[in-house]
Design an enzyme around this catalytic site. Structure first.
Site, PDB file in Angstrom:
ATOM      1  N   GLU A   1      37.770  36.835  47.937  1.00  0.00           N
ATOM      2  CA  GLU A   1      37.029  38.057  48.251  1.00  0.00           C
ATOM      3  C   GLU A   1      36.895  38.261  49.754  1.00  0.00           C
ATOM      4  O   GLU A   1      36.825  37.297  50.520  1.00  0.00           O
ATOM      5  CB  GLU A   1      35.634  37.977  47.615  1.00  0.00           C
ATOM      6  CG  GLU A   1      35.697  37.856  46.104  1.00  0.00           C
ATOM      7  CD  GLU A   1      34.394  37.393  45.477  1.00  0.00           C
ATOM      8  OE1 GLU A   1      34.202  37.665  44.275  1.00  0.00           O
ATOM      9  OE2 GLU A   1      33.576  36.752  46.182  1.00  0.00           O
TER      10      GLU A   1
ATOM     11  N   GLU B   1      35.684  43.977  37.481  1.00  0.00           N
ATOM     12  CA  GLU B   1      35.718  42.662  36.859  1.00  0.00           C
ATOM     13  C   GLU B   1      34.297  42.289  36.460  1.00  0.00           C
ATOM     14  O   GLU B   1      33.328  42.806  37.007  1.00  0.00           O
ATOM     15  CB  GLU B   1      36.244  41.599  37.832  1.00  0.00           C
ATOM     16  CG  GLU B   1      37.656  41.835  38.322  1.00  0.00           C
ATOM     17  CD  GLU B   1      38.107  40.773  39.310  1.00  0.00           C
ATOM     18  OE1 GLU B   1      37.330  39.819  39.568  1.00  0.00           O
ATOM     19  OE2 GLU B   1      39.225  40.894  39.835  1.00  0.00           O
TER      20      GLU B   1
END
Length: 659
Positions: free
Chosen positions: A193, A411
């Site tokens: 990320e 997600e």
């Protein structure tokens, strides 16, 4: 194999008599999502279980498997010493299962994050590869701890060339899989990320649900902050004037010496020094995002030049509803948002305008750039221990992505969220009311081994996944005359006779019973009585209730129509408004039940197909029919695809009308 070419899924039933009941499990032709993916295990160690899960996933209509391509696993032995054997095997198994691949260029460690069950460090040689101390390549936190999960963004000038070499080697190795790769995701930090390791295991007391810890205390980071401040204000004197400080030399410019009081006292919001520090910290992360995407565009400029790229930002949802100076502090420590703007304003994306802007700046690229966001399954819990606004954040980020023209996919943040009805209700809510255009489930075992996870993901795929499939879809209408009483509804079943298909058409309907079914998409979803029976009804078939139809469906539902609705019946009801009642196509009278669909004529017999009607709560099935002029003998009505077909129950009569 792309989703547009996905192998056929079976209607899951045991064939008996033509009108036997069974459930249908098949990919849908639906609304909003362009992809419905699953994550592979972090490292596959049970291939038998994984292959069984992939077979289930394919039958459900899953489009691709997301796979971490671990830098440390492939290039751990030394610079340019690549070992692709694990991925040669794994990718072959995935494509053999009929699924596409979404590889993640995982330049981060496997281990140390929530749910990690493996230990794959980044290549150890990287720490001694450059003429600087290893500590200069690592994030150093406010606690004085160094992270080895990723290389620090303040070492981008060194390591970007290594990332590019890795991506080029990956492209060279797997160029033959270009048509099987849907997207390539670029890891930009811990857990893949774009963030700092602000709540990771190298520090203590910084995890959920705390404010986290700043990660800018290495010598390169401090040097960069000093240069930034002097450049902004022109000199050390300018810095002192702006901040109200009396620093004696540039080296006295530093991150907060006591980050805890810096936050709790609100200095990051209320002082120029605090706002400047957070701005520099945030902008440094944004610059890293640009560096990583630029490197990926250069690295994948050959066989993968047309494959879209993706980047991920996390859903750091805790400390959001705090009423003291720690509000939004976890997001700030992760670098996601600055503190010198209005974090409550939609005009700033509630703080997310800059990070969404990283993806937005590449939208003129010939290939697509996709933003991925986590935490779609979570509730808001503003008064709980985490002071969480997770669902609110899901919408804030999607709204900003939409405003900047960025495609966004979602997600679940925690694996357990994909196994509960509450989690799936939240996911579907995000797709219903925000701009999410794809779903990736963490992980495959949560949705491909039965239970709520599998049922709800299959339901999601049937209801939301837009699959471009080959076929010859034409509007087809069936009218069936059949008087009914209150509480009775009409259904039809149909398709192609199994024996005729097997003996004359070369279709093996015993093995692939979709060979004798015909894909449909309902045009009329306005009738509240029949809407649930039409949702999830993907085929005109012989098998009754499909997996995701509403309870009580006896096949494909029809709607009651008339050619004239007299005023004595009360307010006018029409098909365009109410889904039943008067229809411009009905010129025949009362009790003509209508089916209006887009039908795949490609699976008919030269445009012909069979059908038989059923009235619930009483009359049941009509008798055998002996219709003349049909392409083969049948005891059922035979209709023509792409036309208006008019029948009567228990009658051999038929009319075919062109639109």
């Amino acid at each position: 194999m792309h989703a547009t070419q996905r192998s056929r899924s079976l209607l899951s039933c045991t064939l008996g008599a033509t009108l036997a009941l069974c459930a249908v499990s098949a990919p849908a032709l639906a609304d909003m999502a362009q992809s419905a993916n699953v994550m592979a295990p972090l490292e596959v160690d049970n291939y038998g279980a994984f292959e069984n899960q992939m077979a289930t996933a394919n039958a459900m209509g899953v489009t691709a498997v997301s796979v971490d391509v671990w830098w440390g696993k492939v290039e751990g032995a030394g610079d340019q010493q690549f070992d692709w054997s694990y991925y040669d095997d794994l990718f072959g198994r995935i494509t053999n299962a009929g699924l596409d691949i979404v590889p993640i260029m995982s330049f981060h460690q496997c281990g140390g994050n929530v749910g990690d069950t493996c230990n794959i460090p980044i290549p150890g040689w990287i720490w001694n590869h450059y003429p600087v101390p290893a500590s200069d390549l690592r994030y150093k936190s406010e606690q004085g701890n160094e992270s080895v999960e990723t290389v620090s963004l303040w070492a981008d000038s060194y390591v970007l060339s290594e990332y590019q070499e890795f991506m080029e080697a990956f492209e060279a190795r797997y160029s033959y899989l270009a048509s099987d790769i849907d997207e390539i995701n670029i890891s930009m930090g811990p857990a893949g990320e774009l963030r700092y390791p602000s709540y990771n295991s190298h520090d203590t007391g910084t995890g959920y649900p705390t404010r986290g810890g700043f990660q800018s205390y290495s010598e390169p980071a401090k040097s960069d902050f000093r240069n930034w401040a002097v450049n902004k204000y022109g000199s050390l004197s300018g810095v002192n004037n702006a901040w109200g400080f009396s620093l004696g030399q540039v080296s006295d410019i530093n991150p907060p010496s006591n980050a805890g009081s810096f936050v709790t006292n609100g200095e990051h919001f209320n002082t120029q020094y605090g706002r400047d520090f957070v701005r520099w910290y945030h902008d440094s992360l944004m610059g890293h995002g640009y560096n990583m995407m630029d490197t990926a565009l250069t690295g994948f400029d050959g066989a993968f030049a047309d494959i879209e790229l993706g980047m991920k930002i996390p859903g750091i949802h805790w400390k959001m509803s705090a009423t003291d100076n720690t509000r939004r502090s976890a997001e700030i420590a992760a670098g996601l948002i600055p503190s010198d703007i209005d974090l409550n304003s939609p005009a700033t994306g509630h703080g997310y305008a800059d990070i969404v802007g990283v993806a937005a700046s590449y939208q003129n690229e010939p290939r697509g750039i996709v933003l991925h966001f986590t935490a779609l399954e979570m509730n808001d819990d503003p008064n709980g221990n985490g002071q969480s606004l997770a669902q609110t954040l899901v919408f804030w980020v999607a709204e900003e992505a939409e405003a900047q023209g960025v495609p966004i996919k979602g997600e679940n943040a925690l694996a357990g969220g994909a196994t509960t009805d509450t989690g799936w209700d939240n996911i579907e809510n995000a797709f219903d009311y925000a701009s999410y255009s794809g779903m990736t489930v963490l992980r495959i075992n949560q949705v491909a081994t039965g239970g709520t996870g599998q049922y709800r993901y299959e339901q999601f795929i049937n209801n939301y996944l837009q699959v471009e499939e080959s076929g010859d879809f034409q509007r087809t209408v069936i009218f069936m005359y059949g008087p009914t009483d209150a509480g009775q509804d009409m259904f039809i079943r149909g398709g192609i006779d199994h024996n005729h298909a097997n003996t004359s058409l070369g279709r093996n309907c015993q093995t692939w019973n979709t060979e004798c079914a015909i894909r449909i998409q309902h045009n009329n979803l306005l009738n509240s009585t029949t809407a649930s029976w039409k949702s999830g009804d993907l085929y005109l078939d012989w098998y009754g209730l499909e997996a995701n139809q509403g309870a009580g469906a006896e096949g494909t539902a029809m709607d009651w129509t008339t050619s004239n609705w007299p005023s004595s019946w009360g307010p006018l009801r029409t098909v365009p408004v109410d889904g039943y009642g008067e229809s411009a196509l009905n010129t025949y009278g009362d009790h003509y039940w209508m089916l209006d669909v887009q039908m795949d004529c490609a699976n008919t017999v030269n445009g012909w197909f069979e059908l038989k009607s059923y009235i619930s709560n009483g009359p049941g099935w009509e008798g055998n029919i002996s219709q003349s002029g049909t392409p083969y003998n049948s005891g059922n009505h035979m209709a023509q695809c792409g036309k208006i077909n008019v029948f009567e129950r228990n009658s051999n009569s038929v009319q075919f009308v062109d639109f």
